[in-house]
Design an enzyme around this catalytic site. Structure first.
Site, PDB file in Angstrom:
ATOM      1  N   ASP A  69     124.052  86.278  78.753  1.00 33.14           N
ATOM      2  CA  ASP A  69     124.620  87.621  78.644  1.00 33.14           C
ATOM      3  C   ASP A  69     123.823  88.474  77.673  1.00 33.14           C
ATOM      4  O   ASP A  69     122.913  87.993  76.997  1.00 33.14           O
ATOM      5  CB  ASP A  69     126.088  87.551  78.195  1.00 33.14           C
ATOM      6  CG  ASP A  69     126.326  86.482  77.134  1.00 33.14           C
ATOM      7  OD1 ASP A  69     125.451  86.293  76.259  1.00 33.14           O
ATOM      8  OD2 ASP A  69     127.367  85.826  77.167  1.00 33.14           O
ATOM      9  N   ASN A 141     139.290  82.455  72.824  1.00 30.86           N
ATOM     10  CA  ASN A 141     140.230  82.820  73.896  1.00 30.86           C
ATOM     11  C   ASN A 141     139.856  82.180  75.225  1.00 30.86           C
ATOM     12  O   ASN A 141     140.396  82.536  76.273  1.00 30.86           O
ATOM     13  CB  ASN A 141     140.315  84.341  74.045  1.00 30.86           C
ATOM     14  CG  ASN A 141     138.996  84.966  74.494  1.00 30.86           C
ATOM     15  OD1 ASN A 141     137.984  84.284  74.642  1.00 30.86           O
ATOM     16  ND2 ASN A 141     139.008  86.271  74.715  1.00 30.86           N
ATOM     17  N   HIS A 143     136.812  82.250  76.633  1.00 34.14           N
ATOM     18  CA  HIS A 143     135.767  82.906  77.429  1.00 34.14           C
ATOM     19  C   HIS A 143     134.519  82.037  77.510  1.00 34.14           C
ATOM     20  O   HIS A 143     134.222  81.235  76.624  1.00 34.14           O
ATOM     21  CB  HIS A 143     135.456  84.316  76.912  1.00 34.14           C
ATOM     22  CG  HIS A 143     134.676  84.390  75.642  1.00 34.14           C
ATOM     23  ND1 HIS A 143     135.137  85.048  74.525  1.00 34.14           N
ATOM     24  CD2 HIS A 143     133.460  83.926  75.293  1.00 34.14           C
ATOM     25  CE1 HIS A 143     134.237  84.981  73.561  1.00 34.14           C
ATOM     26  NE2 HIS A 143     133.217  84.303  74.008  1.00 34.14           N
ATOM     27  N   GLU A 148     135.669  87.181  80.083  1.00 37.01           N
ATOM     28  CA  GLU A 148     136.928  87.185  79.353  1.00 37.01           C
ATOM     29  C   GLU A 148     138.069  86.689  80.244  1.00 37.01           C
ATOM     30  O   GLU A 148     137.935  86.630  81.470  1.00 37.01           O
ATOM     31  CB  GLU A 148     137.242  88.610  78.866  1.00 37.01           C
ATOM     32  CG  GLU A 148     136.183  89.225  77.953  1.00 37.01           C
ATOM     33  CD  GLU A 148     136.225  88.678  76.529  1.00 37.01           C
ATOM     34  OE1 GLU A 148     136.856  87.626  76.291  1.00 37.01           O
ATOM     35  OE2 GLU A 148     135.607  89.297  75.644  1.00 37.01           O
TER      36      GLU A 148
END
Length: 270
Positions: A69, A141, A143, A148
Site C-alpha cells: 500500500d 482492528n 486490517h 479496513e
C-alpha cells in the site's frame, strides 16, 4: 494454516525469515517476487533477511518487490511515504535494486488518476507472475494492508479511506494524527490472496485480539485478516503476547513440534 508461536519478538523475526527464504528459494524462479509490508511488525524480519543476504543464503539482486500500500497525497520523497520507508528498510540493507521496487501510486491529482494508477498496479503484479511470498502485518482492528473492516474479501487494488483507528495508530510516525493522510491506495484482499505464500508476523499484547479474530474467528469482512484462513499456504508467526487469546494453542504447538521432528529426521537422512 500453520501457526508458530515463539517466546520473543527476536525469535519471531528469525523464524519468519526462514519462512521467507524457503518460499523464495523454493519458488525456483530467476526473478522471485517478494510482497512487502511496512509498519513496525516486519522490521525485525527485514533485519534477519539482511543477515541471510550477508551470509549468502538469499540473493535479491534479481528479485522484484511489491508494496502492499501507499498513502495518498504525501509529497515526493516524504520520509513516511512507504516508498521511502522501503528504500531505507529493504532496498538498502537487503540489496534489492531500487528500480525493482514497486509501490502503488498515491500521487494522482484526482480520484480518476488514483483509480487508473491502482488498475495499472494490478497489471504490473500480474505481469511479474504474481507474488511468491507476501509479508503481512495486522492492524489492531484486524486490517490487512490498508483493507479496513468492511472491505470486500474479493477486492482488488483500489483507493480506500483510512479509519480513525488506523490514523491514530500511525500518528506515531508523523507529527500528530492530523498529519496522517486520510486516504491510501492498497492491494485488495483478493489481490493478497493471489500470492503463493502468505506470512503474517505479529508481536505484542495490542495485536492479541486481532490475531485471535483473524485465525480463529469467522471468515468475515469485519476482520479483513481472516482471509488468511482461505489460503492454502498461510503461515502465522507470533510471539507469546500476540498469541495469548488463541483457543487452539495446544494444537498449534503440537503440530509445530511434529513438523520440526519430521524436518530433523529428513535432515539426518541427508
Amino acid at each position: 494454516m500453520e501457526v508458530l508461536v515463539l517466546p520473543t519478538p527476536a525469535e519471531v523475526a528469525r523464524r519468519a525469515a526462514e519462512v521467507v527464504v524457503d518460499g523464495l528459494v523454493g519458488a525456483g524462479r530467476p526473478e522471485p517476487v517478494l510482497g512487502l509490508a511496512t509498519g513496525s511488525s516486519p522490521l525485525g524480519l527485514y533485519a534477519e533477511l539482511a543477515n541471510a543476504v550477508a551470509a549468502g543464503r538469499l540473493d535479491l539482486t534479481h528479485a522484484r518487490g511489491f508494496a502492499l500500500d501507499e498513502y495518498v497525497g504525501l509529497t515526493p520523497g516524504h520520509p513516511q511515504s512507504y516508498r521511502e520507508v522501503l528504500l531505507r528498510e529493504v532496498c538498502a540493507p537487503l540489496g534489492l535494486p531500487p528500480e525493482r521496487l514497486h509501490v502503488p501510486d498515491g500521487s494522482g491529482v484526482d480520484e480518476a488518476a488514483l483509480v487508473a494508477g491502482a488498475a495499472a498496479y494490478e497489471r504490473l503484479l500480474e505481469g511479474a507472475g504474481g507474488v511468491d511470498v507476501q509479508i503481512l502485518g495486522i492492524g489492531a482492528n484486524g486490517h490487512l494492508g490498508f483493507n479496513e473492516p468492511g472491505s470486500a474479501l474479493s477486492s482488488r487494488t483500489r483507493v480506500k479511506r483510512l479509519s480513525d483507528r488506523t490514523r491514530a495508530d500511525n500518528a506515531r510516525f508523523f507529527d500528530g494524527t492530523e498529519e496522517v493522510p486520510t486516504h491510501c491506495v492498497t492491494q485488495g484482499l483478493g489481490t493478497v490472496l493471489d500470492a503463493r505464500r502468505l506470512l503474517l508476523v505479529a508481536s505484542g499484547v495490542a495485536k492479541a485480539e486481532a490475531v485471535a479474530a483473524a485465525l480463529e474467528g469467522p471468515l468475515s469482512a469485519s476482520c479483513p485478516a481472516s482471509v488468511l484462513q482461505w489460503h492454502a499456504d498461510a503461515v502465522a508467526v507470533l510471539d507469546e503476547d500476540a498469541a495469548r487469546l488463541l483457543r487452539n494453542r495446544h494444537y498449534y504447538d503440537a503440530s509445530a513440534a511434529g513438523l520440526a521432528e519430521r524436518h530433523t529426521r529428513s535432515s539426518k537422512a541427508w
